[in-house]
Design an enzyme around this catalytic site. Structure first.
Site, mmCIF file in Angstrom:
data_model
loop_
_atom_site.group_PDB
_atom_site.id
_atom_site.type_symbol
_atom_site.label_atom_id
_atom_site.label_comp_id
_atom_site.label_asym_id
_atom_site.label_seq_id
_atom_site.Cartn_x
_atom_site.Cartn_y
_atom_site.Cartn_z
ATOM 1 N N CYS A 1 -12.261 -26.755 10.111
ATOM 2 C CA CYS A 1 -12.905 -26.138 8.954
ATOM 3 C C CYS A 1 -12.299 -26.818 7.737
ATOM 4 O O CYS A 1 -11.803 -27.936 7.837
ATOM 5 C CB CYS A 1 -12.733 -24.617 8.956
ATOM 6 S SG CYS A 1 -11.048 -24.066 8.722
ATOM 7 N N LYS A 2 -12.311 -26.176 6.589
ATOM 8 C CA LYS A 2 -11.792 -26.848 5.389
ATOM 9 C C LYS A 2 -10.266 -26.955 5.402
ATOM 10 O O LYS A 2 -9.720 -28.032 5.221
ATOM 11 C CB LYS A 2 -12.275 -26.133 4.128
ATOM 12 C CG LYS A 2 -11.905 -26.884 2.851
ATOM 13 C CD LYS A 2 -12.604 -26.315 1.645
ATOM 14 C CE LYS A 2 -12.273 -27.106 0.400
ATOM 15 N NZ LYS A 2 -12.995 -26.598 -0.767
#
Length: 110
Positions: A62-63
């Site tokens: 994810c980020k």
């Protein structure tokens, strides 16, 4: 809960063929830039799309690592061999690993 995690420096470059990458970011983050060949399943859709997670080993991104840690915990409970990328796509980009974009712009982490 103990979530298996790997630091970017311990991720092979290039990625081995038998390793799947699951990207759990939102669509606008995915469009801006992602790992080539990754499977996009936003975290909010993971439970209804879990059958799309391939058998074998997966790296979940994810980020920054928070959402992917949740995904790894869930998928691990279902018996998948999964690991969370510590630092997420920010560390991936910071290590200058290759990314692709769904737009004509250069890929970036949104």
């Amino acid at each position: 809960m103990n979530v298996p995690t790997v630091a970017i420096e311990n991720v092979p470059d290039p990625l081995p063929e038998q390793l799947s990458v699951i990207d759990v970011r939102e669509p606008e983050e995915w469009v801006a830039g992602h790992i080539d060949g990754a499977i996009h399943i936003p975290l909010s859709q993971l439970t209804e799309r879990v059958q799309e997670v391939p058998e074998g080993q997966s790296l979940v991104v994810c980020k920054v690592g928070g959402r992917s840690a949740q995904a790894v915990a869930y998928l691990g409970q279902l018996g998948h061999d999964v690991v969370n990328l510590e630092g997420g796509m920010l560390d991936w980009a910071g290590a200058e690993r290759p990314m692709v974009s769904e737009t004509p712009d250069a890929p970036y982490v949104a």
